[in-house]
Design an enzyme around this catalytic site. Structure first.
Site, PDB file in Angstrom:
ATOM      1  N   ASN A 148       0.791  -1.245   0.000  1.00 43.42           N
ATOM      2  CA  ASN A 148       0.000   0.000   0.000  1.00 43.42           C
ATOM      3  C   ASN A 148       0.816   1.284   0.000  1.00 43.42           C
ATOM      4  O   ASN A 148       0.316   2.336  -0.388  1.00 43.42           O
ATOM      5  CB  ASN A 148      -1.003  -0.001   1.157  1.00 43.42           C
ATOM      6  CG  ASN A 148      -0.354  -0.018   2.506  1.00 43.42           C
ATOM      7  OD1 ASN A 148       0.773  -0.485   2.659  1.00 43.42           O
ATOM      8  ND2 ASN A 148      -1.046   0.489   3.504  1.00 43.42           N
ATOM      9  N   GLU A 246       4.455  -3.910  12.118  1.00 44.20           N
ATOM     10  CA  GLU A 246       3.351  -2.958  11.977  1.00 44.20           C
ATOM     11  C   GLU A 246       2.261  -3.678  11.215  1.00 44.20           C
ATOM     12  O   GLU A 246       2.468  -4.089  10.077  1.00 44.20           O
ATOM     13  CB  GLU A 246       3.797  -1.709  11.204  1.00 44.20           C
ATOM     14  CG  GLU A 246       4.682  -0.774  11.996  1.00 44.20           C
ATOM     15  CD  GLU A 246       4.055  -0.292  13.280  1.00 44.20           C
ATOM     16  OE1 GLU A 246       2.806  -0.312  13.403  1.00 44.20           O
ATOM     17  OE2 GLU A 246       4.810   0.086  14.184  1.00 44.20           O
ATOM     18  N   CYS A 280      -3.252   1.272   6.914  1.00 48.59           N
ATOM     19  CA  CYS A 280      -3.499   0.653   8.219  1.00 48.59           C
ATOM     20  C   CYS A 280      -3.993   1.698   9.205  1.00 48.59           C
ATOM     21  O   CYS A 280      -4.557   1.366  10.238  1.00 48.59           O
ATOM     22  CB  CYS A 280      -2.250  -0.056   8.719  1.00 48.59           C
ATOM     23  SG  CYS A 280      -0.828   1.006   8.755  1.00 48.59           S
ATOM     24  N   GLU A 458       8.762   2.809  14.703  1.00 51.73           N
ATOM     25  CA  GLU A 458       9.468   3.183  13.480  1.00 51.73           C
ATOM     26  C   GLU A 458       9.537   4.704  13.412  1.00 51.73           C
ATOM     27  O   GLU A 458       8.777   5.402  14.057  1.00 51.73           O
ATOM     28  CB  GLU A 458       8.681   2.700  12.260  1.00 51.73           C
ATOM     29  CG  GLU A 458       8.535   1.202  12.206  1.00 51.73           C
ATOM     30  CD  GLU A 458       8.244   0.708  10.802  1.00 51.73           C
ATOM     31  OE1 GLU A 458       9.188   0.637  10.011  1.00 51.73           O
ATOM     32  OE2 GLU A 458       7.079   0.403  10.514  1.00 51.73           O
TER      33      GLU A 458
HETATM   34  C1  UN1 Z   1      -0.084   7.153   6.992  1.00 50.02           C
HETATM   35  O1  UN1 Z   1      -1.257   7.002   7.298  1.00 50.02           O
HETATM   36  O2  UN1 Z   1       0.374   8.263   6.733  1.00 50.02           O
HETATM   37  O3  UN1 Z   1       0.536   0.522   6.080  1.00 50.02           O
HETATM   38  C2  UN1 Z   1       0.899   6.057   6.945  1.00 50.02           C
HETATM   39  C3  UN1 Z   1       0.112   1.607   6.488  1.00 50.02           C
HETATM   40  C4  UN1 Z   1       0.939   2.368   7.486  1.00 50.02           C
HETATM   41  C5  UN1 Z   1       1.364   3.680   7.005  1.00 50.02           C
HETATM   42  C6  UN1 Z   1       0.318   4.712   7.140  1.00 50.02           C
HETATM   43  N1  UN1 Z   1       2.073   1.579   7.884  1.00 50.02           N
HETATM   44  O4  UN1 Z   1      -0.952   2.037   6.081  1.00 50.02           O
END
Ligand code: UN1
Length: 477
Positions: A148, A246, A280, A458
């Site tokens: 993503n 994550e 996420c 992170e």
């Molecule tokens: C964001 O919302 O700016 O996989 C980053 C993901 C997260 C990153 C989101 N690790 O959606």
């Protein structure tokens, strides 16, 4: 064009070919990408292991300069790389370019961090003894990234890994190897000793597994699904490796009666639907108090229905396609699940046809849901959001926190009292006030609690915890 793996400073063919397809137009093949075999992953790990002394010996300024050079090239090529990213992942071009800029800035940030490895000298409790605390690289790190954010997430794992003297083996998502390959190509010309950075493309089962199980890989950083993350955790912990995960979210955005309606609707629209909810950090649960519920739902429904869904590269598109056939099926299945559970689909949730064959669907807003329903317990990872009506702030907090996840949360309110209280009581790693739950700064720590994350944070200065090992030296002078 065939895009090869980067192992020990050479571009090498794999054992299998992956065709990278544009989700906005399934007739458009972006390129062919070589998949590495398990033996090639071993070769990459060996070369990263062998390269450790050379990279450890580099001065912090040499490391900083290399990261800075990588960041400069990424930023200079933002339009071209943003286009490639949008073409392979499906997010609208402005978001693709925005993500490339973020990746470039991450490298610039860690170019600075390379100069600040930290360290301490403290008095001993014993006479004549000095205590020095230093940080050293962990060693070879394995980085496994999701589809993503095809360039930003590789960037925010690679940059701190290199800044602090580790060597790297990156496995990008099999669905979107293009942006990671382009990043690897930039890194390959930045002046690193051979073997310091390696790219191995392919599927998790083969390539990811080889990385996670190899005794020479000291630390693994993974972003992706809960299911895969938990397996990786077990594999790593049982082998004594450091691991950072994550994973998913089911992020609540609370909207209180006293919210500014425009602010709340804008936060929900962006948080729930932009980038097709494939974040996420997406605001997938909208927890709304009774006094504003109907006005909020009416305004959000109108804005959601008006979102323009189309080819990611067309200037007018506000949402692109979702990333794949299986993701599309999952998204549509969850709309059905919610309907059967008693939810009301007030707009969207349907397959769309456009000029080109692609994975298009209309963003779905579902009302009359409660927090026990599957639609509010399980991560969808698509343009699907549900509204949960609550009577007051206390119930909103309870519902917001009642989830196995804990990545991000948000509240829309004009009350300083509620905002302050929510920042304290939210059981999430990141709390946003009058903002979407997604769209996070690149220099601040990123991560969540409970089922969402595991291990050190992170990004930002906190990234050092994962990518360094602490050493304490005692000297009797
Ligand atoms: C964001 O919302 O700016 O996989 C980053 C993901 C997260 C990153 C989101 N690790 O959606």
């Amino acid at each position: 064009m065939l895009h090869r793996n980067f192992i020990a400073g050479d571009w090498v063919e794999g054992t299998d070919l992956n065709r990278n397809i544009n989700p906005s137009n399934l007739d458009d093949v972006i390129g062919e990408y070589a998949r590495a075999s398990a033996a090639q992953v071993e070769a990459a790990i060996d070369s990263a292991f062998t390269a450790l002394p050379a990279w450890r010996a580099a001065t912090i300024e040499q490391r900083s300069d290399i990261l800075d050079r990588i960041g400069t090239e990424i930023l200079a090529r933002r339009d071209e790389l943003g286009r490639l990213l949008s073409r392979e992942e499906g997010k609208p071009l402005a978001d693709g370019i925005g993500e490339v800029v973020r990746a470039g800035r991450v490298f610039k940030f860690f170019a600075g961090e390379a100069l600040r490895p930290g360290g301490d000298r403290i008095p001993s409790v014993r006479a004549g003894v000095d205590v020095e605390i230093t940080r050293e690289p962990e060693g070879v790190v394995g980085l496994i990234t999701p589809w993503n954010f095809p360039i930003a997430i590789p960037a925010w794992k690679i940059a701190p890994a290199l800044a602090f003297g580790n060597t790297v083996v990156l496995k990008p998502a099999d669905l979107v190897p293009g942006s990671a390959w382009a990043l690897a190509e930039i890194i390959s010309r930045a002046g690193l000793p051979a073997g310091v950075f390696n790219l191995v493309m392919g599927a998790g089962r083969e390539v990811g597994n080889a990385l996670v199980t190899s005794p020479k890989v000291r630390a693994v950083s993974f972003t992706g699904s809960v299911e895969v993350g938990r397996t990786i955790a077990v594999e790593c912990v049982s082998r004594g490796k450091k691991v950072q995960l994550e994973m998913g979210g089911k992020n609540p955005l609370v909207v209180l009666d006293d919210a500014d309606l425009d602010v709340a609707v804008a936060a929900a629209l962006n948080g729930a639907f932009f980038q097709c909810g494939q974040r996420c950090t997406a605001s997938s649960r909208l927890v709304v108090t009774a006094g504003i519920h109907d006005r909020f739902v009416a305004a959000l429904t109108e804005k959601t229905a008006a979102l323009k869904v189309g080819d990611a590269l067309s200037p007018g598109s506000e949402l692109g396609p979702v990333v794949s056939q299986s993701q599309l099926e999952q998204d549509l299945a969850y709309v059905e699940i919610a309907r059967k559970e008693g939810g009301r689909v007030v707009t969207g949730g349907e397959r769309l046809n456009r000029d080109t064959p692609g994975y298009y669907m209309s963003p779905a807003l579902i009302t009359e849901t409660d927090n026990a329903m599957r639609i509010n317990r399980e991560e969808v990872f698509g343009p699907v959001a549900s509204v949960i009506r609550v009577k007051d702030y206390e119930e909103a907090v309870a519902v917001a926190n009642d989830t196995e996840f804990g990545l991000s949360s948000g509240i829309c309110t004009t009350s300083l009292k509620y905002a302050a209280d929510f920042k304290k009581r939210s059981a999430a790693g990141m709390v946003l006030v009058n903002l979407p739950t997604a769209g996070i700064d690149y220099h601040a720590p990123f991560g969540g609690r409970k089922g969402s994350s595991y291990g050190p944070r992170e990004q930002g200065t906190y990234a050092r915890e994962f990518y360094t090992a602490v050493k304490v030296a005692y000297t009797l002078a």
